[in-house]
Design a protein around this motif. Structure first.
Motif, PDB file in Angstrom:
ATOM      1  N   TRP B 156       0.875  -1.333   0.144  1.00  0.00           N
ATOM      2  CA  TRP B 156       0.070   0.121   0.025  1.00  0.00           C
ATOM      3  C   TRP B 156       0.808   1.157   0.105  1.00  0.00           C
ATOM      4  O   TRP B 156       0.763   2.186  -0.943  1.00  0.00           O
ATOM      5  N   SER B 234     -10.766  -6.283  -4.982  1.00  0.00           N
ATOM      6  CA  SER B 234     -10.293  -5.186  -4.303  1.00  0.00           C
ATOM      7  C   SER B 234     -10.190  -3.829  -4.946  1.00  0.00           C
ATOM      8  O   SER B 234      -9.644  -2.985  -4.078  1.00  0.00           O
ATOM      9  N   GLY B 235     -10.426  -3.797  -6.470  1.00  0.00           N
ATOM     10  CA  GLY B 235     -10.423  -2.479  -7.023  1.00  0.00           C
ATOM     11  C   GLY B 235      -8.944  -2.006  -6.729  1.00  0.00           C
ATOM     12  O   GLY B 235      -8.559  -0.881  -7.039  1.00  0.00           O
ATOM     13  N   ARG B 237      -6.889  -2.322  -4.746  1.00  0.00           N
ATOM     14  CA  ARG B 237      -6.359  -1.671  -3.387  1.00  0.00           C
ATOM     15  C   ARG B 237      -5.849  -2.619  -2.396  1.00  0.00           C
ATOM     16  O   ARG B 237      -6.713  -3.525  -2.192  1.00  0.00           O
ATOM     17  N   GLY B 239      -5.573  -2.693   0.581  1.00  0.00           N
ATOM     18  CA  GLY B 239      -6.404  -2.634   1.784  1.00  0.00           C
ATOM     19  C   GLY B 239      -7.691  -3.562   1.692  1.00  0.00           C
ATOM     20  O   GLY B 239      -8.198  -4.480   2.475  1.00  0.00           O
ATOM     21  N   ARG B 240      -8.096  -3.396   0.411  1.00  0.00           N
ATOM     22  CA  ARG B 240      -9.473  -4.269   0.231  1.00  0.00           C
ATOM     23  C   ARG B 240      -8.981  -5.753  -0.015  1.00  0.00           C
ATOM     24  O   ARG B 240      -9.978  -6.398   0.165  1.00  0.00           O
ATOM     25  N   ALA B 241      -7.959  -5.777  -0.893  1.00  0.00           N
ATOM     26  CA  ALA B 241      -7.442  -7.457  -0.890  1.00  0.00           C
ATOM     27  C   ALA B 241      -7.350  -8.137   0.592  1.00  0.00           C
ATOM     28  O   ALA B 241      -7.569  -9.141   0.397  1.00  0.00           O
ATOM     29  N   VAL B 243      -9.255  -7.531   3.228  1.00  0.00           N
ATOM     30  CA  VAL B 243     -10.676  -7.995   3.409  1.00  0.00           C
ATOM     31  C   VAL B 243     -11.107  -9.199   2.557  1.00  0.00           C
ATOM     32  O   VAL B 243     -11.726 -10.016   2.907  1.00  0.00           O
ATOM     33  N   GLY B 244     -11.016  -8.982   1.190  1.00  0.00           N
ATOM     34  CA  GLY B 244     -11.453 -10.116   0.177  1.00  0.00           C
ATOM     35  C   GLY B 244     -10.854 -11.208   0.716  1.00  0.00           C
ATOM     36  O   GLY B 244     -11.392 -12.413   0.485  1.00  0.00           O
ATOM     37  N   PRO B 285     -18.992  -5.019  -8.185  1.00  0.00           N
ATOM     38  CA  PRO B 285     -18.133  -3.837  -8.277  1.00  0.00           C
ATOM     39  C   PRO B 285     -18.637  -3.179  -9.523  1.00  0.00           C
ATOM     40  O   PRO B 285     -19.007  -1.866  -9.578  1.00  0.00           O
TER      41      PRO B 285
END
Lengths: 365, 309
Positions: B156, B234-235, B237, B239-241, B243-244, B285
């Motif tokens: 990140w 995750s778009g 990103r 951080g979202r990865a 979570v995913g 998404p």
């Protein structure tokens, strides 16, 4: 439902075998040239490796050479291409190793009537020059269950299976039945991983069983992960297909192993002698033929367990014991086999349920 | 009983999530630089095998990880040279990497199949691990889980905050403009591909050294494809990865436990869970964001200065 129906039809047809007429013996044209088509690599740790041992033993016993090709997928055009290549090079005995080869083998058997075909699979195609062979493996798992029944302290054993098919279900149920012959209160947690082969999923299934207090595992799979997990916790396990005791020597009490040479040696020898008559409904035999056994049993397994295994094996060979003799109840408590009867072949192929004492879900047909 | 179940489930989830996260971070670096590498499965296989082989010979799981990363990077370098230098089609070349990884590991890894190898066990962090309930979930993981979390932060920071990250993203969004601004497009893309390969190699090594302590053929089992979906989810990103990856890991960890508990659930449906999630992840998404895709706009477009408009 359809699968159950097909199974029933096949089994009814099988029982008609007794009255159907004998076929003419198959005569080989020229010297035998033998080849085997392997589904996976020969050191896959399970199914293909057991068949590879059998190939080597058959070569030794009959003084013949058996060529082989690995990684022949269950794809008709691939199978036929491999067979075409062998036949064009003069091969006249072809050994298959998978249920999924059935249709391609039937097609090839029709195309090459002068070639002998055998295929290691459950109920599938047969003809004048094609025979399918398989094992009543639940008898071996019954013996493994006796070992598990003697070892378990939590009275909770576990099983990991691939897919809930009858050929898998009867192994799991046979395992529980064997354990219950030691102590009827024993329960078995059954988990299906929905794959034939995934060390990560198998290991996780083993961990989940340990969390549930299972202390003896019967793995119907072939990767070492589950045995290692049970060894780490000081628990026990039973391997499948080949002897896996070297993977986790402190955990593996025994392995329910196949000895396919018990079929291949006499059959290929009959093909060479010109006395082979393929069974119209295939060849499906039990422990009396020496096709499988719990072997070896670890030295630390209690002598009482070994004695019980020996007694049960002798009784099954004598025909006085059947793992699924009545009374046999399904998981939901309904009667599957009445007292004094045994589960028919029809019932075996239609075994889409767990028996009483199992914890777990069998997907409804 | 129910509390135990939830605790066991949550405690095993990070272990399942880690290979997904590592792979997704790797692919994310590639894709932010404008290169799609569908060969993740192949690179993970190479990493899984290399890790197991090194650990088998040396008994040092710690040494196996860098070597596995190097092996993944090497495969990625071959892909990178083909795609970045020779401008081959990214999709096709990626698929070739899958086949290459599967074949190579099948041949080279053959003598090592089913050999038990030294791996990473869960850490015991003393009092922290003994905290009721939370201890096993947060402080009884293997060291690679923590390493993956740290890497997520690092990726990140690298992508969103560092100077090099800015250039890398510029290369991924609009290589021609970046080129004019003096950024070496080819070099950045090649470096991103190699870095991504290293992380995919590490993801594979996690499977053989932390999830199962053994190498077997085809053992990645399609997880490389889930990783590709995860990057989209995750778009792009980090951080979202995270979570995913936890969602996917949680789904995978849930399956055997539900069955072992004896819950009356249709296992085929439960078994479909990761794939249904993948599908949902691909659809949701696009619905939420409408026309605007967060994908780097230079993704899949090979660049050569002479072609600049």
């Amino acid at each position: 439902m359809w699968k159950w129906f097909a199974g029933a039809v096949a089994a009814v047809a099988m029982s008609a075998l007794a009255v159907s007429g004998a076929q003419a013996a198959f005569k080989l044209d020229g010297e035998p040239k033998i080849a085997m088509l392997q589904l996976a690599t020969v050191n896959d740790g399970g199914w293909s490796e057991a068949l590879e041992y059998a190939r080597a033993k058959t070569e030794e016993a009959l003084g013949v050479e058996i060529a082989y090709t690995e990684n022949v997928p269950e794809d008709n055009s691939e199978i036929l291409r491999t067979i075409d290549l062998y036949v064009s090079r003069g091969y006249n005995v072809i050994i298959g190793t998978s249920w999924g080869y059935g249709d391609a083998f039937l097609e090839a058997a029709t195309k090459y009537p002068e070639v002998a075909f055998v295929n290691c699979a459950g109920e599938t195609n047969n003809s004048v020059n094609l025979e399918s062979f398989y094992a009543r493996s639940y008898q071996g798992w019954y013996l493994a269950g006796i070992v598990a029944g003697h070892l378990t302290q939590s009275k909770k054993i576990g099983s990991i299976g691939g897919y809930p098919l009858s050929v898998v279900n009867w192994d799991l149920n046979g395992f529980l039945r064997g354990a219950q012959s030691v102590d009827p209160a024993i329960e078995m947690v059954g988990v299906f991983v929905n794959t034939w082969y995934d060390p990560v999923k198998e290991t996780q299934a083993a961990e989940a069983l340990l969390e549930q207090g299972v202390d003896v595992l019967g793995s119907n799979m072939s990767t070492p992960g589950p045995h290692l997990s049970f060894q780490d916790q000081g628990k026990w396990s039973v391997g499948f297909q080949i002897d896996v005791s070297d993977q986790a020597p402190d955990a593996v009490a025994t392995s329910m192993i196949y000895k396919w040479e018990a079929y291949l040696i006499p059959t290929i020898s009959a093909i060479i002698d010109g006395t082979w008559e393929p069974g119209e409904w295939g060849w499906w035999e039990g422990i009396d033929t020496g096709l499988f056994d719990v072997d070896p049993i670890a030295s630390w397994v209690p002598a009482a367990a070994v004695a019980d295994v020996d007694a049960a094996r002798a009784a099954m060979i004598a025909g006085t014991l059947d793992p699924f003799q009545g009374p046999l109840h399904r998981q939901d408590g309904t009667l599957a086999v009445a007292e004094g009867e045994v589960l028919s072949d029809d019932g075996l192929w239609g075994m889409t349920y767990f028996i009483q004492g199992a914890i777990g879900t069998m997907p409804a047909e | 009983m129910a509390a135990d179940f939830v605790q066991n489930w949550l405690a095993t989830t990070p272990g399942f999530a880690t290979p997904f996260l590592l792979g997704a971070l790797g692919l994310m670096i590639n894709e932010r630089a404008g290169v799609l590498n569908l060969g993740c499965e192949g690179m993970m296989l190479v990493g899984a095998m290399t890790g197991a082989v090194v650990s088998f010979h040396t008994g040092l799981a710690g040494a196996a990880i860098p070597v596995a990363m190097l092996a993944g990077a090497l495969v990625a370098l071959v892909f990178g040279i083909a795609v970045v230098v020779f401008r081959t089609d990214q999709v096709l070349t990626g698929l070739i990497v899958v086949a290459l990884g599967d074949g190579l590991t099948g041949v080279i890894g053959r003598p090592y199949m089913f050999e038990k190898v030294a791996g990473f066990r869960d850490l015991d962090l003393g009092p922290l691990s003994d905290i009721p309930w939370l201890g096993p979930i947060l402080f009884q993981q293997d060291i690679l889980v923590y390493a993956a979390a740290a890497l997520a932060v690092l990726v990140w920071w690298g992508l969103d905050r560092s100077d090099a990250g800015l250039r890398l993203r510029a290369v991924g969004e609009d290589p021609a403009t970046a080129d004019i601004a003096g950024v070496n497009v080819q070099l950045f893309r090649l470096s991103a591909v190699v870095l991504g390969g290293a992380l995919c190699g590490m993801a594979g090594a996690y499977l053989s050294l932390a999830s199962s302590f053994v190498w077997t053929e085809h053992m990645v089992g399609g997880r490389g494809w889930i990783v590709i979906a995860l990057v989209i989810f995750s778009g792009w990103r980090p951080g979202r990865a995270v979570v995913g990856a936890l969602i996917f890991g949680g789904a995978e960890a849930l399956i055997p436990r539900i069955q072992a508990m004896g819950f009356d659930v249709p296992i085929y449906l439960v078994g479909m869970l990761p794939y249904v999630l993948t599908l949902a992840v691909l659809i949701v998404p696009t619905i939420l964001r409408g026309e605007r895709s967060p994908a780097p706009s230079g993704l899949l477009l090979n660049y050569l200065r002479q072609d600049r408009r």
